[in-house]
Design an enzyme around this catalytic site. Structure first.
Site, mmCIF file in Angstrom:
data_model
loop_
_atom_site.group_PDB
_atom_site.id
_atom_site.type_symbol
_atom_site.label_atom_id
_atom_site.label_comp_id
_atom_site.label_asym_id
_atom_site.label_seq_id
_atom_site.Cartn_x
_atom_site.Cartn_y
_atom_site.Cartn_z
ATOM 1 N N TYR A 62 32.310 40.334 57.560
ATOM 2 C CA TYR A 62 31.677 41.641 57.756
ATOM 3 C C TYR A 62 31.360 42.239 56.386
ATOM 4 O O TYR A 62 32.236 42.342 55.522
ATOM 5 C CB TYR A 62 32.602 42.589 58.527
ATOM 6 C CG TYR A 62 31.861 43.846 58.923
ATOM 7 C CD1 TYR A 62 31.286 43.955 60.182
ATOM 8 C CD2 TYR A 62 31.664 44.871 58.014
ATOM 9 C CE1 TYR A 62 30.545 45.079 60.541
ATOM 10 C CE2 TYR A 62 30.922 45.990 58.351
ATOM 11 C CZ TYR A 62 30.372 46.090 59.616
ATOM 12 O OH TYR A 62 29.621 47.194 59.948
ATOM 13 N N GLN A 91 29.853 46.819 67.255
ATOM 14 C CA GLN A 91 29.067 45.827 68.013
ATOM 15 C C GLN A 91 29.018 44.486 67.274
ATOM 16 O O GLN A 91 29.056 43.420 67.918
ATOM 17 C CB GLN A 91 27.654 46.346 68.334
ATOM 18 C CG GLN A 91 26.767 46.678 67.147
ATOM 19 C CD GLN A 91 26.947 48.100 66.635
ATOM 20 O OE1 GLN A 91 27.994 48.731 66.863
ATOM 21 N NE2 GLN A 91 25.966 48.621 65.936
ATOM 22 N N ASN A 149 33.964 50.580 57.942
ATOM 23 C CA ASN A 149 34.374 51.965 58.202
ATOM 24 C C ASN A 149 35.371 52.019 59.360
ATOM 25 O O ASN A 149 35.852 50.988 59.833
ATOM 26 C CB ASN A 149 33.133 52.830 58.478
ATOM 27 C CG ASN A 149 32.380 52.372 59.733
ATOM 28 O OD1 ASN A 149 32.926 51.649 60.578
ATOM 29 N ND2 ASN A 149 31.140 52.782 59.853
ATOM 30 N N SER A 188 41.714 52.181 48.146
ATOM 31 C CA SER A 188 42.034 51.336 47.006
ATOM 32 C C SER A 188 42.931 52.087 46.018
ATOM 33 O O SER A 188 42.851 53.307 45.917
ATOM 34 C CB SER A 188 40.713 50.934 46.338
ATOM 35 O OG SER A 188 40.922 49.866 45.467
ATOM 36 N N GLN A 245 39.044 53.136 39.284
ATOM 37 C CA GLN A 245 39.620 53.138 40.621
ATOM 38 C C GLN A 245 39.187 54.382 41.378
ATOM 39 O O GLN A 245 38.769 54.312 42.533
ATOM 40 C CB GLN A 245 41.150 53.095 40.507
ATOM 41 C CG GLN A 245 41.835 52.671 41.777
ATOM 42 C CD GLN A 245 41.341 51.309 42.210
ATOM 43 O OE1 GLN A 245 41.182 50.421 41.403
ATOM 44 N NE2 GLN A 245 41.059 51.166 43.496
ATOM 45 N N HIS A 273 35.818 54.961 43.439
ATOM 46 C CA HIS A 273 35.517 54.334 44.737
ATOM 47 C C HIS A 273 35.280 55.382 45.817
ATOM 48 O O HIS A 273 34.274 55.366 46.510
ATOM 49 C CB HIS A 273 36.650 53.395 45.168
ATOM 50 C CG HIS A 273 36.519 52.024 44.592
ATOM 51 N ND1 HIS A 273 35.497 51.185 44.921
ATOM 52 C CD2 HIS A 273 37.279 51.361 43.687
ATOM 53 C CE1 HIS A 273 35.633 50.041 44.245
ATOM 54 N NE2 HIS A 273 36.697 50.127 43.493
ATOM 55 N N GLU A 298 48.303 47.877 44.992
ATOM 56 C CA GLU A 298 47.236 46.889 45.195
ATOM 57 C C GLU A 298 46.880 46.243 43.847
ATOM 58 O O GLU A 298 46.859 45.031 43.712
ATOM 59 C CB GLU A 298 46.015 47.596 45.798
ATOM 60 C CG GLU A 298 44.846 46.669 46.073
ATOM 61 C CD GLU A 298 43.571 47.423 46.423
ATOM 62 O OE1 GLU A 298 43.520 48.662 46.209
ATOM 63 O OE2 GLU A 298 42.616 46.770 46.875
ATOM 64 N N HIS A 299 46.570 47.090 42.854
ATOM 65 C CA HIS A 299 46.267 46.619 41.494
ATOM 66 C C HIS A 299 47.337 47.131 40.549
ATOM 67 O O HIS A 299 47.640 48.327 40.557
ATOM 68 C CB HIS A 299 44.929 47.178 41.008
ATOM 69 C CG HIS A 299 43.763 46.866 41.886
ATOM 70 N ND1 HIS A 299 43.268 47.751 42.814
ATOM 71 C CD2 HIS A 299 42.990 45.752 41.982
ATOM 72 C CE1 HIS A 299 42.230 47.208 43.442
ATOM 73 N NE2 HIS A 299 42.036 45.996 42.967
ATOM 74 N N ASP A 302 37.770 42.648 39.537
ATOM 75 C CA ASP A 302 36.939 43.055 40.677
ATOM 76 C C ASP A 302 35.709 42.170 40.818
ATOM 77 O O ASP A 302 35.190 41.997 41.916
ATOM 78 C CB ASP A 302 36.454 44.502 40.500
ATOM 79 C CG ASP A 302 37.566 45.507 40.729
ATOM 80 O OD1 ASP A 302 38.584 45.132 41.336
ATOM 81 O OD2 ASP A 302 37.417 46.666 40.297
ATOM 82 N N GLU A 351 71.278 26.259 76.601
ATOM 83 C CA GLU A 351 70.321 27.316 76.944
ATOM 84 C C GLU A 351 69.920 27.247 78.422
ATOM 85 O O GLU A 351 68.993 27.931 78.844
ATOM 86 C CB GLU A 351 69.085 27.195 76.037
ATOM 87 C CG GLU A 351 69.383 27.482 74.571
ATOM 88 C CD GLU A 351 68.158 27.393 73.652
ATOM 89 O OE1 GLU A 351 67.065 27.002 74.152
ATOM 90 O OE2 GLU A 351 68.299 27.713 72.470
ATOM 91 N N HIS A 359 64.216 20.385 79.779
ATOM 92 C CA HIS A 359 64.146 20.044 78.358
ATOM 93 C C HIS A 359 65.172 18.935 78.058
ATOM 94 O O HIS A 359 64.861 17.940 77.402
ATOM 95 C CB HIS A 359 64.490 21.256 77.484
ATOM 96 C CG HIS A 359 63.388 22.251 77.330
ATOM 97 N ND1 HIS A 359 62.964 23.060 78.353
ATOM 98 C CD2 HIS A 359 62.619 22.594 76.248
ATOM 99 C CE1 HIS A 359 61.990 23.857 77.906
ATOM 100 N NE2 HIS A 359 61.758 23.595 76.638
#
Lengths: 440, 440
Positions: free
Chosen positions: B140, B201, B224, B247, B269, B272, B337-338, B371, B425, B430
């Protein structure tokens, strides 16, 4: 579909040449986990309760749902000594079998451990990946009838091999009943704490922590609908393993395996529960007849006959296919949790098997061996998710960090490239941060 | 907190000795993704629409949400030739930079590729793990302003290196606007098909397939709230990557890096979006003052000044800590994250960093280099999920199957162990399946 004079079992007989084969196979395989709005609501309420009231909520929910009458978390906590006691108290034959299984599972999983790595480029820039274990893992173990010691070994040992600092197990004790085999398995697997709590409240406690239960980083292990719904709800706050559907086996036979062996292999899957799925595929129609006759003959001898009959009639099938190539197509379409290649030369097929959780090769490798003690994990992707998921493993209890250490020269060269690309994305602070590192 | 004579920026100054430090840090780090019931309802409706009406639904939703007026999926499909055209049509400098980035990302990810393995035990039993790529992956890519070619490279190249047979990309084109850099990146990364659809969709089409869009096995890539909600909804039907939060960067400086460089690293950063988080930690209070002064000085020069100001004032911080040991505690608590280790000897700290998505070492390694073009992936775990998650990698586009091939003798020995455990068991089918393989 071939006619047979023998008594027939209540299990679907399909052939790939049937006009409605695709439709019938789709219907057999169809499975969507229930997602009941009322269960969601109750689970959300329980999670909110545990987040707000911690231990107090755990005590209340455990008294209510597991029919206990405890007054504090102390009564819901088992020490390492208690686990060891359980192990020592087992009959010798069980202690030896459990130890043997644990040892083999440990040896197999030790081979799964990925290593950290780095490499150095010509200008001195170092790139790599650092592998680290999770700090804390939570193992959910169902209580009551479905409390399986093998499941404790399979969930906890990979965490232990990964180097997880603290392994926390939760297991509910409905009506106060403890399963000594489960506690013994926890001892062998390297579990650090056990809390006798269960349900959505146990998942919430592991995800958010309480005064007594430490917050973990990942929750694994099977559970009922409440547990599965709670795991989905806390996903993101903590890691979770896959949400498992009913267990399934696909056996492909070349006709040379004893029909009674195959019938029992199918039963061993079907006895789990009424939704379990057992399918046999062969290009030998006479062989399928013989397996069906063995099913009819052996069914009345089973301890869990009623469950097996239900499972086979609802979701089981004996499928006749044209040849090996068609069998391979069926394997990859079904992407089974367990695949038995019960044939003389299973190696020949192996490279063409693209999707399966675990592959049991040859006539001797009954799936049950893998369930307990062969070594590989028995927590496997179900419902066709082997298309994109793996067995539970050491890798589920580790994570990776990228390593980037640019030399002055490396940063200068990379800075030029990054600057152009960042400006192409209108991210000019990115560009300027890179440009500072370009040598004049 | 130290007083400074210079103008102050609107960014929190914290010190670990403040009485309310823990509370303030918790508040800064707090982030829970929104889960709006109305968005859930609309996403469920869209998914149901695509499942029921396929291409027709995709055409309708795309016309409605992206303000198009197409009449069939043909108009929403881009060929491999169109992608190549986009690449050829780029200005030379962009074409070279994109190619360089793709080449480095490919080289790094090639090292991540796990191999299949087996081992043979003394009795001839073979155990192992077979690694296979996914059949199909869906990427995506957001449309409009947030359409980043670097994101195409970072999501598609690991899939291509993994050996995924078919890589399908979706990217919406609001008002019909195509981004040539994005298409060029798709060409370089080895994308097989592009459909110009987006939103819930597009996720539904990838998860379930339509007449035109092939069903994939895993969906990755940012989007989003609608896209994130749809990905959560189809999780299980297909694999998904993590749902990303805002981020973040944590910079730890020993005081020796140019304050302007660090200010720009924080800005890169913060630019963003308003929810992005930029935090600097140092044990050198004077240095923190100098960075704050650089922030004040440089802020007015930024193209995205308004976004950066908002981000810094809402979620940014300059934190004074006592020493290196405290800095390490902060790193592992935040699990960023970073992580930039902007210091003379970052190697000394590395073994103690337990949780971070990517680690940028030394004064020259600006996060922006990672990046775009250093090689490692820029899709990283956010919001503290580095405690249990890894960067996107080749391993996300492969899965493993366990291999078990028991020799006759191996099956006989294992059968004895499995039989005892299965009976423990109460799973007697089995046990009997295993017992058939025990040699008399």
């Amino acid at each position: 579909m071939s006619e047979t004079l023998a008594e027939t079992a209540d299990i679907a007989r399909l052939s790939t040449i049937d006009g409605d084969f695709e439709t019938r196979l789709d219907a057999l395989l169809a499975w969507e986990g229930v997602s009941d709005a009322e269960i969601h609501r109750r689970v959300d309420e329980i999670i909110a309760g545990v987040r707000a009231h911690g231990d107090k909520a755990l005590v209340e929910y455990s008294n209510r749902f597991d029919r206990l009458s405890v007054s504090s978390m102390t009564e819901l906590t088992l020490s390492a000594e208690r686990l060891e006691q359980a192990f020592i108290g087992l009959p010798e034959v069980q202690r030896a079998a459990l130890s043997k299984a644990a040892e083999r599972i440990r040896a197999y999983h030790a081979r799964q451990k990925p290593e950290s790595w780095t490499y150095t480029e010509a200008d001195g820039t170092v790139l790599g990946q650092q592998v680290m274990p999770l700090d804390r893992a939570g193992i959910y173990v169902p209580g009551g009838k479905a409390a399986y010691p093998s499941s404790v070994l399979m969930n906890a040992i990979p965490a232990h091999v990964a180097g997880v600092r603290e392994i926390v197990m939760v297991v509910p004790t409905p009506d106060g009943v403890l399963n000594e085999l489960v506690l013994a398995a926890a001892h062998l697997a390297g579990v650090d704490h056990v809390f006798t709590i269960g349900g959505a409240q146990a998942v919430a406690a592991l995800a958010y922590g309480t005064e007594t239960v430490p917050r973990v980083d990942k929750i694994v292990g099977p559970g009922n609908t409440y547990v599965a719904t709670a795991k989905r709800a806390v996903f993101g706050q903590v890691g979770i393993d896959m949400i498992a559907g009913p267990s399934e086996i696909l056996v492909v036979s070349d006709g040379g395996t004893d029909p009674e062996w195959l019938a029992m292999d199918l039963f061993s899957q079907a006895e789990h529960d009424e939704d379990a799925q057992a399918i046999l595929v062969s290009w030998d129609a006479t062989h399928l007849d013989a397996v069906e006759a063995a099913i009819v003959r052996l069914l009345p001898t089973l301890e869990r006959e009623a469950i097996v009959r239900q499972s086979l009639s609802r979701r089981g099938a004996l499928i006749h296919c044209h040849d090996r190539a068609e069998a391979i197509d069926l394997i990859n379409r079904i992407a089974p949790e367990h695949l038995e290649l019960s044939m003389a030369d299973p190696e020949a097929l192996l490279p063409e098997v693209r999707h399966a959780g675990a592959i049991f090769m040859g006539r001797y490798t009954a799936e049950a061996l893998g369930d307990y003690c062969a070594g590989p994990n028995h927590v496997l992707p179900t419902s066709g998710t082997a298309r994109f998921s793996s067995p539970l493993g050491v890798y589920d209890f580790q994570k990776r960090s990228s390593i980037i250490h640019c030399s002055q020269e490396g940063a200068s060269e990379l800075g030029k490239v990054a600057s152009i690309l960042a400006r192409g994305e209108s991210l000019t602070a990115h560009a300027r941060s890179a440009e500072y590192r370009i040598r004049p």
